[in-house]
Write an enzyme that holds these catalytic residues in place. Structure first.
Site, mmCIF file in Angstrom:
data_model
loop_
_atom_site.group_PDB
_atom_site.id
_atom_site.type_symbol
_atom_site.label_atom_id
_atom_site.label_comp_id
_atom_site.label_asym_id
_atom_site.label_seq_id
_atom_site.Cartn_x
_atom_site.Cartn_y
_atom_site.Cartn_z
ATOM 1 N N GLU A 46 1.101 -0.782 -0.281
ATOM 2 C CA GLU A 46 -0.090 -0.015 0.133
ATOM 3 C C GLU A 46 0.683 1.021 -0.076
ATOM 4 O O GLU A 46 1.779 1.113 0.914
ATOM 5 C CB GLU A 46 -0.418 -0.223 0.940
ATOM 6 C CG GLU A 46 -1.819 1.222 1.175
ATOM 7 C CD GLU A 46 -2.800 1.203 2.145
ATOM 8 O OE1 GLU A 46 -2.852 0.199 3.009
ATOM 9 O OE2 GLU A 46 -3.248 2.251 2.379
ATOM 10 N N ARG A 67 5.380 -12.491 9.540
ATOM 11 C CA ARG A 67 6.025 -11.396 9.780
ATOM 12 C C ARG A 67 7.132 -11.396 10.407
ATOM 13 O O ARG A 67 6.979 -12.311 10.999
ATOM 14 C CB ARG A 67 5.028 -10.505 10.026
ATOM 15 C CG ARG A 67 3.646 -9.716 10.074
ATOM 16 C CD ARG A 67 3.245 -9.253 10.905
ATOM 17 N NE ARG A 67 3.697 -7.549 10.371
ATOM 18 C CZ ARG A 67 2.630 -7.104 9.385
ATOM 19 N NH1 ARG A 67 2.015 -7.776 9.028
ATOM 20 N NH2 ARG A 67 3.441 -5.722 9.539
ATOM 21 N N LYS A 111 4.684 0.824 9.365
ATOM 22 C CA LYS A 111 4.724 1.936 8.901
ATOM 23 C C LYS A 111 3.396 3.170 9.700
ATOM 24 O O LYS A 111 4.171 4.558 9.695
ATOM 25 C CB LYS A 111 3.966 1.875 7.181
ATOM 26 C CG LYS A 111 5.085 1.175 6.117
ATOM 27 C CD LYS A 111 3.924 1.020 5.079
ATOM 28 C CE LYS A 111 3.274 0.264 5.071
ATOM 29 N NZ LYS A 111 2.394 -0.470 3.467
HETATM 30 P P1 ATP Z 1 2.689 -2.254 8.237
HETATM 31 O O1 ATP Z 1 1.616 -2.849 9.142
HETATM 32 O O2 ATP Z 1 4.246 -1.895 8.629
HETATM 33 O O3 ATP Z 1 2.280 -1.243 7.828
HETATM 34 P P2 ATP Z 1 1.700 -3.486 5.611
HETATM 35 O O4 ATP Z 1 1.823 -4.881 5.745
HETATM 36 O O5 ATP Z 1 0.041 -1.984 6.093
HETATM 37 O O6 ATP Z 1 2.527 -3.495 6.657
HETATM 38 P P3 ATP Z 1 1.536 -3.734 3.226
HETATM 39 O O7 ATP Z 1 2.499 -1.773 2.747
HETATM 40 O O8 ATP Z 1 0.167 -4.085 2.710
HETATM 41 O O9 ATP Z 1 2.610 -2.919 4.357
HETATM 42 O O10 ATP Z 1 2.562 -4.774 2.905
HETATM 43 C C1 ATP Z 1 2.496 -5.028 1.539
HETATM 44 C C2 ATP Z 1 3.308 -6.556 1.800
HETATM 45 O O11 ATP Z 1 4.501 -6.496 2.636
HETATM 46 C C3 ATP Z 1 1.605 -7.095 2.108
HETATM 47 O O12 ATP Z 1 2.034 -8.664 1.523
HETATM 48 C C4 ATP Z 1 2.462 -8.202 3.909
HETATM 49 O O13 ATP Z 1 1.895 -8.609 4.129
HETATM 50 C C5 ATP Z 1 3.580 -7.821 3.962
HETATM 51 N N1 ATP Z 1 4.443 -7.152 4.787
HETATM 52 C C6 ATP Z 1 4.228 -5.977 5.203
HETATM 53 N N2 ATP Z 1 5.385 -5.918 6.682
HETATM 54 C C7 ATP Z 1 5.635 -7.197 6.450
HETATM 55 C C8 ATP Z 1 6.160 -8.344 7.631
HETATM 56 N N3 ATP Z 1 6.937 -7.366 8.979
HETATM 57 N N4 ATP Z 1 6.974 -8.936 7.192
HETATM 58 C C9 ATP Z 1 6.975 -9.616 6.248
HETATM 59 N N5 ATP Z 1 5.885 -8.816 5.273
HETATM 60 C C10 ATP Z 1 5.150 -7.566 5.596
HETATM 61 MG MG MG Z 2 -1.611 -2.883 4.655
#
Ligand code: ATP
Ligand code: MG
Length: 567
Positions: A35, A260, A270
């Site tokens: 995102e 994760r 984020k």
């Molecule tokens: P955050 O929780 O840090 O805001 P998010 O999951 O909302 O992260 P996205 O932009 O939706 O961030 O993530 C893009 C991809 O990266 C998704 O498939 C998500 O599952 C993966 N991802 C995000 N954080 C992690 C992590 N700590 N470890 C592994 N994969 C991750």
């Molecule tokens: Mg997300």
């Protein structure tokens, strides 16, 4: 296809099985779906390496897809930084960069389809009411009073939602599934909300926006993704993912969830990282203390080291915490191979060699990288006045301190043996200069009479030195789990007040005068350093990437097979 070579784990096993059974006609097509609401962090690197790595291993493809269904938080700045970061990590989406917003038209058609089949309805409950009606894990939900609207009324209202007739939050479109489902995500989830907000790509074309769940699976489907790999928190969303594609009767990708990445001393959210930027706790998203990939890059970590780390941590179905020292270990291992050695003094102490001829300069030959003979040698000027590290001299040496002290002889790396004869102090009684003599017979570092010295220290010729600013870093947070806070405090209370130390007036050997931004070095005995983009011509700024000490290697040698995950 080449025989698979990647590390073994359960997702790879699933793909191997699908290849055998021909489930997706032998195709592997993954996507990385960020995102664009912030910069990517080291957790995303795990997902990027997994998605691109698996596709590469099986001769497949990976799309970059921006999951941009939330106009209020998304920005082009983030899109640009995400693209730059994925490329920097070494991956290529070729011509397959997509946006969920590209599918808004198709998603709207699909919403109409579900309304027509009686599987979606316009609901007039407020967000709070929707929450109340949803029930809890122990109590079933109550049906919305608007659940049984006619298809015609739903079509009419949904179209009027789209044309902007209703204010934000006044209505939603919901899927009609099961208010008694044990899975809360299946209790008539919201598909569309009204939001009169400017979208970074579609501008004001839309004032209704699909929810993540209504957009994600269908986007995967449109792109004919085979394995839709995401983190464990989406496990409970999988039944909904499956429900939408099945009810719509469209191509059905397989969602698979993995753990994760969590790291000690590090926050990977984020939202919290944005807080650090907005409240000025760091200098920006790419502050070298940040766990963002932009920060990590600026700090001097290499993409190779990050990929190696992501390979080493593996993939599993339970969340754990990885030691930060394991990431650092991979960075040191990679930099040890590739970083040129140089001499730099970050806290200088002036040394005058009284018996060395005034005005004489010798060029000493120095090895660029003992790990890699092909990196060759260079010449480092030696002269009568040098700088050494303040901590390499003690007027009153404690036991076991073998570096320079009055009357003590040490070796200058690539230079001579010197012996300290006297010290000069300022009015505060601090040593500001030391006087030594050298033994001309010891050039290159050995005494013809075979006498030994117990230590070798680094130095820089004062007349030839290049000045620099050096920034030393420690962890951004003081405790292993930065989200653990006392009552009434938030995570910023855990910030480490000593995470940044700036040293001005460091002295570097002259070969560094034109070091380009981002170039990486080992400052002998001090650690790995890289040139920061704040550098300007004639005024270099270096970041310390890491000190030399490798705690992870120590942990590992102490207990072979030590667990990498904390329980
Ligand atoms: P955050 O929780 O840090 O805001 P998010 O999951 O909302 O992260 P996205 O932009 O939706 O961030 O993530 C893009 C991809 O990266 C998704 O498939 C998500 O599952 C993966 N991802 C995000 N954080 C992690 C992590 N700590 N470890 C592994 N994969 C991750
Ligand atoms: Mg997300």
């Amino acid at each position: 296809m080449n025989p698979p070579t990647g590390p073994s784990h359960f997702i790879r096993d699933i793909i191997l099985e699908d290849m055998k059974t021909g489930k997706f006609g032998g195709r592997v097509h993954t996507r990385f779906p960020p995102e664009p609401n912030g910069y990517l962090h080291i957790g995303h690197a795990k997902s990027i390496c997994l998605n691109f790595g698996l596709a590469a291993e099986f001769g497949g493809k990976t799309n970059l897809r921006f999951d941009d269904t939330n106009p209020e938080k998304e920005e082009t700045e983030y899109v640009d930084s995400i693209m730059e970061t994925v490329r920097w990590l070494g991956f290529d989406w070729e011509d397959r960069c997509f946006y969920a917003s590209d599918y808004f038209g198709q998603l709207y058609e699909w919403a109409l389809q579900l309304i027509r089949s009686g599987q979606a309805y316009v609901c007039d409950l407020t967000a709070d009411e929707v929450r109340q009606y949803r029930g809890t894990l122990t109590e079933p939900g109550k049906p919305s009073p608007w659940r049984d609207r006619s298809v015609e009324e739903n079509l009419d209202l949904f179209q009027r939602m789209k044309t902007g007739e209703f204010p934000d939050g006044s209505r939603t479109l919901r899927a009609k599934i099961d208010m008694a489902s044990p899975n809360l995500n299946m209790r008539d989830p919201v598909m569309y909300r009204i939001l009169h907000a400017e979208h970074h790509r579609t501008g004001d074309a839309w004032c209704i926006y699909p929810m993540y769940d209504f957009a994600h699976g269908q986007s995967d489907s449109i792109e004919r993704i085979t394995h839709s790999i995401c983190t464990l928190e989406f496990e409970d969303h999988r039944p909904l993912y499956d429900w939408y594609v099945e009810q719509l009767g469209i191509y059905h990708p397989q969602q698979i969830e993995f753990d994760r990445l969590n790291l000690t001393y590090t926050l990977l959210s984020k939202r919290k990282l944005l807080t650090l930027v907005q409240e000025g706790h760091v200098r920006g998203w790419d502050d070298p203390r940040m766990p963002t990939l932009a920060g990590i890059k600026r700090r001097g970590f290499t993409p190779e080291a990050i990929r190696n780390f992501c390979g080493a941590i593996g993939v599993s179905k339970t969340n754990g915490i990885i030691e930060l020292s394991l990431l650092e270990h991979h960075v040191r291992e990679d930099l040890n191979r590739r970083a040129a050695r140089v001499m730099a003094v970050i806290r200088p102490l002036r040394v005058v060699i009284d018996n060395y001829p005034e005005g004489q300069v010798e060029e000493m030959e120095a090895v660029n990288n003992p790990e890699d003979a092909s990196m060759g040698v260079r010449r480092v000027p030696f002269s009568r006045v040098l700088y050494i590290e303040q901590e390499d001299f003690r007027e009153d040496p404690p036991k076991q301190y073998y570096r320079l002290s009055p009357g003590r002889e040490v070796r200058l790396r690539y230079g001579y043996f010197i012996t300290c004869r006297s010290v000069v102090k300022n009015e505060k009684g601090e040593v500001v200069e030391i006087h030594c003599t050298y033994d001309p017979e010891t050039r290159g570092g050995n005494a013809p009479d075979g006498r030994k010295v117990k230590s070798t220290i680094h130095w820089v010729s004062a007349a030839h030195a290049v000045d620099a600013e050096v920034r030393l870093y420690d962890t951004l947070f003081s405790n292993e789990n930065p989200s653990e806070t006392k009552e009434g405090e938030d995570f910023t209370a855990n910030l480490n007040p000593h995470s940044l130390e700036i040293l001005r007036g460091a002295k570097l050997e002259p070969s560094l005068a034109n070091a380009p931004v981002e170039s990486r070095y080992q400052f002998e005995r001090l650690g790995y350093f890289c040139v920061d983009p704040d550098s300007t011509a004639g005024s270099l700024v270096f970041n310390r990437t890491l000190a030399l000490r490798d705690t992870w290697a120590r942990i590992e040698s102490r207990a072979q097979g030590a667990p990498r995950k904390k329980p």
